[in-house]
Design a protein around this motif. Structure first.
Motif, PDB file in Angstrom:
ATOM      1  N   ASP A  40      -2.801 -11.986  16.334  1.00  0.00           N
ATOM      2  CA  ASP A  40      -1.484 -11.408  16.619  1.00  0.00           C
ATOM      3  C   ASP A  40      -0.812 -11.022  15.310  1.00  0.00           C
ATOM      4  OD1 ASP A  40      -0.027 -13.695  15.554  1.00  0.00           O
ATOM      5  OD2 ASP A  40      -0.537 -14.745  17.402  1.00  0.00           O
ATOM      6  N   GLY A  41       0.361 -10.393  15.415  1.00  0.00           N
ATOM      7  CA  GLY A  41       1.017  -9.880  14.226  1.00  0.00           C
ATOM      8  C   GLY A  41       1.461 -10.957  13.252  1.00  0.00           C
ATOM      9  N   ALA A  42       2.032 -12.047  13.771  1.00  0.00           N
ATOM     10  CA  ALA A  42       2.498 -13.125  12.894  1.00  0.00           C
ATOM     11  C   ALA A  42       1.330 -13.751  12.138  1.00  0.00           C
ATOM     12  CB  ALA A  42       3.232 -14.187  13.718  1.00  0.00           C
ATOM     13  N   ASP A  43       0.221 -13.932  12.841  1.00  0.00           N
ATOM     14  CA  ASP A  43      -0.993 -14.468  12.218  1.00  0.00           C
ATOM     15  C   ASP A  43      -1.491 -13.513  11.136  1.00  0.00           C
ATOM     16  OD1 ASP A  43      -3.103 -16.219  11.837  1.00  0.00           O
ATOM     17  OD2 ASP A  43      -4.317 -15.370  13.451  1.00  0.00           O
ATOM     18  N   ALA A  44      -1.406 -12.206  11.416  1.00  0.00           N
ATOM     19  CA  ALA A  44      -1.853 -11.195  10.446  1.00  0.00           C
ATOM     20  C   ALA A  44      -1.041 -11.258   9.161  1.00  0.00           C
ATOM     21  CB  ALA A  44      -1.757  -9.805  11.064  1.00  0.00           C
ATOM     22  N   VAL A  45       0.279 -11.420   9.293  1.00  0.00           N
ATOM     23  CA  VAL A  45       1.145 -11.492   8.114  1.00  0.00           C
ATOM     24  C   VAL A  45       0.783 -12.705   7.261  1.00  0.00           C
ATOM     25  CG1 VAL A  45       3.529 -11.775   7.325  1.00  0.00           C
ATOM     26  CG2 VAL A  45       3.029 -10.267   9.260  1.00  0.00           C
ATOM     27  N   GLN A  46       0.573 -13.858   7.910  1.00  0.00           N
ATOM     28  CA  GLN A  46       0.233 -15.079   7.175  1.00  0.00           C
ATOM     29  C   GLN A  46      -1.128 -14.967   6.510  1.00  0.00           C
ATOM     30  OE1 GLN A  46       0.564 -18.216  10.085  1.00  0.00           O
ATOM     31  NE2 GLN A  46       2.773 -18.445   9.795  1.00  0.00           N
ATOM     32  N   ARG A  47      -2.107 -14.463   7.262  1.00  0.00           N
ATOM     33  CA  ARG A  47      -3.466 -14.373   6.715  1.00  0.00           C
ATOM     34  C   ARG A  47      -3.550 -13.342   5.598  1.00  0.00           C
ATOM     35  NH1 ARG A  47      -7.651 -16.913   9.559  1.00  0.00           N
ATOM     36  NH2 ARG A  47      -6.914 -18.018  11.406  1.00  0.00           N
ATOM     37  N   ARG A  72       5.190  -3.607   8.790  1.00  0.00           N
ATOM     38  CA  ARG A  72       6.440  -3.583   8.024  1.00  0.00           C
ATOM     39  C   ARG A  72       6.585  -4.857   7.192  1.00  0.00           C
ATOM     40  NH1 ARG A  72       9.485  -2.546  12.047  1.00  0.00           N
ATOM     41  NH2 ARG A  72       9.393  -0.284  11.830  1.00  0.00           N
ATOM     42  N   ALA A  73       6.293  -6.007   7.808  1.00  0.00           N
ATOM     43  CA  ALA A  73       6.434  -7.287   7.100  1.00  0.00           C
ATOM     44  C   ALA A  73       5.449  -7.392   5.936  1.00  0.00           C
ATOM     45  CB  ALA A  73       6.213  -8.444   8.079  1.00  0.00           C
ATOM     46  N   ILE A  74       4.217  -6.961   6.159  1.00  0.00           N
ATOM     47  CA  ILE A  74       3.206  -7.019   5.092  1.00  0.00           C
ATOM     48  C   ILE A  74       3.584  -6.098   3.943  1.00  0.00           C
ATOM     49  CG2 ILE A  74       0.826  -6.393   4.510  1.00  0.00           C
ATOM     50  CD1 ILE A  74       0.027  -7.413   7.321  1.00  0.00           C
ATOM     51  N   GLU A  76       6.492  -4.992   3.078  1.00  0.00           N
ATOM     52  CA  GLU A  76       7.680  -5.450   2.346  1.00  0.00           C
ATOM     53  C   GLU A  76       7.296  -6.420   1.244  1.00  0.00           C
ATOM     54  OE1 GLU A  76      10.350  -7.031   5.236  1.00  0.00           O
ATOM     55  OE2 GLU A  76      11.091  -5.064   5.879  1.00  0.00           O
ATOM     56  N   GLN A  77       6.306  -7.275   1.527  1.00  0.00           N
ATOM     57  CA  GLN A  77       5.869  -8.258   0.547  1.00  0.00           C
ATOM     58  C   GLN A  77       4.781  -7.715  -0.387  1.00  0.00           C
ATOM     59  OE1 GLN A  77       7.306 -11.304   0.169  1.00  0.00           O
ATOM     60  NE2 GLN A  77       8.752 -10.632   1.753  1.00  0.00           N
ATOM     61  N   HIS A  78       3.993  -6.779   0.145  1.00  0.00           N
ATOM     62  CA  HIS A  78       2.852  -6.248  -0.622  1.00  0.00           C
ATOM     63  C   HIS A  78       2.828  -4.721  -0.470  1.00  0.00           C
ATOM     64  CE1 HIS A  78       1.541 -10.452  -0.643  1.00  0.00           C
ATOM     65  NE2 HIS A  78       1.759 -10.437   0.659  1.00  0.00           N
ATOM     66  N   PRO A  79       3.638  -4.008  -1.250  1.00  0.00           N
ATOM     67  CA  PRO A  79       3.807  -2.555  -1.069  1.00  0.00           C
ATOM     68  C   PRO A  79       2.522  -1.747  -1.205  1.00  0.00           C
ATOM     69  CG  PRO A  79       5.519  -3.452  -2.490  1.00  0.00           C
ATOM     70  CD  PRO A  79       4.520  -4.538  -2.303  1.00  0.00           C
ATOM     71  N   ARG A  80       1.514  -2.281  -1.867  1.00  0.00           N
ATOM     72  CA  ARG A  80       0.270  -1.532  -2.067  1.00  0.00           C
ATOM     73  C   ARG A  80      -0.775  -1.829  -0.983  1.00  0.00           C
ATOM     74  NH1 ARG A  80      -1.429  -1.691  -8.326  1.00  0.00           N
ATOM     75  NH2 ARG A  80      -2.766  -0.007  -7.548  1.00  0.00           N
ATOM     76  N   ALA A  98       4.603   3.625  13.049  1.00  0.00           N
ATOM     77  CA  ALA A  98       3.632   2.949  12.187  1.00  0.00           C
ATOM     78  C   ALA A  98       3.582   3.592  10.806  1.00  0.00           C
ATOM     79  CB  ALA A  98       2.250   2.970  12.837  1.00  0.00           C
ATOM     80  N   LEU A  99       3.664   4.920  10.750  1.00  0.00           N
ATOM     81  CA  LEU A  99       3.681   5.609   9.458  1.00  0.00           C
ATOM     82  C   LEU A  99       4.918   5.229   8.659  1.00  0.00           C
ATOM     83  CD1 LEU A  99       2.444   9.235  10.269  1.00  0.00           C
ATOM     84  CD2 LEU A  99       1.296   7.545   8.820  1.00  0.00           C
ATOM     85  N   ARG A 100       6.073   5.198   9.342  1.00  0.00           N
ATOM     86  CA  ARG A 100       7.304   4.820   8.651  1.00  0.00           C
ATOM     87  C   ARG A 100       7.223   3.373   8.147  1.00  0.00           C
ATOM     88  NH1 ARG A 100       9.850   8.087  12.712  1.00  0.00           N
ATOM     89  NH2 ARG A 100      10.114   6.277  14.073  1.00  0.00           N
ATOM     90  N   ALA A 101       6.504   2.524   8.892  1.00  0.00           N
ATOM     91  CA  ALA A 101       6.356   1.125   8.483  1.00  0.00           C
ATOM     92  C   ALA A 101       5.414   0.970   7.294  1.00  0.00           C
ATOM     93  CB  ALA A 101       5.851   0.289   9.654  1.00  0.00           C
ATOM     94  N   GLY A 102       4.570   1.987   7.048  1.00  0.00           N
ATOM     95  CA  GLY A 102       3.685   1.932   5.886  1.00  0.00           C
ATOM     96  C   GLY A 102       2.204   2.030   6.173  1.00  0.00           C
ATOM     97  N   ALA A 103       1.822   2.367   7.409  1.00  0.00           N
ATOM     98  CA  ALA A 103       0.392   2.530   7.722  1.00  0.00           C
ATOM     99  C   ALA A 103      -0.202   3.673   6.911  1.00  0.00           C
ATOM    100  CB  ALA A 103       0.209   2.795   9.210  1.00  0.00           C
TER     101      ALA A 103
END
Length: 214
Positions: A40-47, A72-74, A76-80, A98-103
């Motif tokens: 899930d998304g929360a797991d993805a951010v942590q991993r 978006r969360a990823i 924000e912490q890791h722009p690259r 998704a594009l606006r979020a950074g995909a």
């Protein structure tokens, strides 16, 4: 000759069979290494924070935190971070979000076996990958007004089969207010009735899932 490091890949998807299929595809590639999976998304951010993969494969439709919020969360912490969206939807609304979020790109799940490996290499090299069908939909609706959060909430309840009176009770609003919101939704989507509003919103990725409007 110096050996190049393999592309380190993480996949976030709530379907174990899809994750297994991707893992099988990557296994035979000497330039790729699957380093982690998330359901899930929360797991993805942590991993992601723990593993720092080179490329992340991200589903959009997951329980709890969805793919767009996770991207978006990823980012924000890791722009690259390089994130490739895996989706069954070619709707413009989700793709634009998704594009606006950074995909960095999209891949329809129906083309995974054929295009996944080349697309991972493309994303890792710093380029984007947007299938023609998705790019065309984004361009087609680029000037359209977006639905407000309240209008989406009303339309989602229409999709569940609720009548205006029931929607008004559910949201704590007057029935006339619901009618006004629906009138605005119809105008923004270019439709004339509730059924078309729901089917158009689903096709474009504004609403997800299957429902039968009442």
């Amino acid at each position: 000759m110096v050996a190049t490091k393999p592309i380190r890949i993480m996949i976030a998807d709530d379907h174990p069979m899809l994750r297994d299929g991707v893992a099988a595809l990557l296994e035979s590639q000497p330039d790729m290494l699957l380093v982690g999976e998330a359901s899930d998304g929360a797991d993805a951010v942590q991993r992601f924070a723990a593993l720092r993969p080179d490329v992340t494969l991200m589903d959009l439709q997951m329980p709890g935190m969805g793919g767009v919020a996770a991207i978006r969360a990823i980012r924000e912490q890791h722009p690259r971070a390089r994130i490739l969206v895996l989706t069954t939807y070619d709707g413009d609304a989700q793709a634009a979000e998704a594009l606006r979020a950074g995909a960095a790109g999209f891949l329809l799940k129906t083309t995974l076996r054929r295009e996944l490996l080349d697309t991972i290499r493309t994303i890792h090299a710093g380029r984007r990958h947007v299938p023609a069908a998705i790019a065309q939909e984004i361009a087609l609706h680029a000037g359209d007004e977006t639905l407000s959060p309240r209008e989406r909430s009303v339309l989602a309840l229409v999709a569940e089969g609720l009548a205006n009176k029931e929607i008004a009770w559910e949201l704590g609003l007057a029935e006339d207010t619901i009618k006004t919101h629906l009138k605005n939704v119809f105008a923004k989507l270019g439709v004339a009735d509730r059924t078309l509003a729901v089917t158009t919103a689903m096709r474009r990725g504004i609403l997800n899932g299957s429902a039968s409007p009442g």
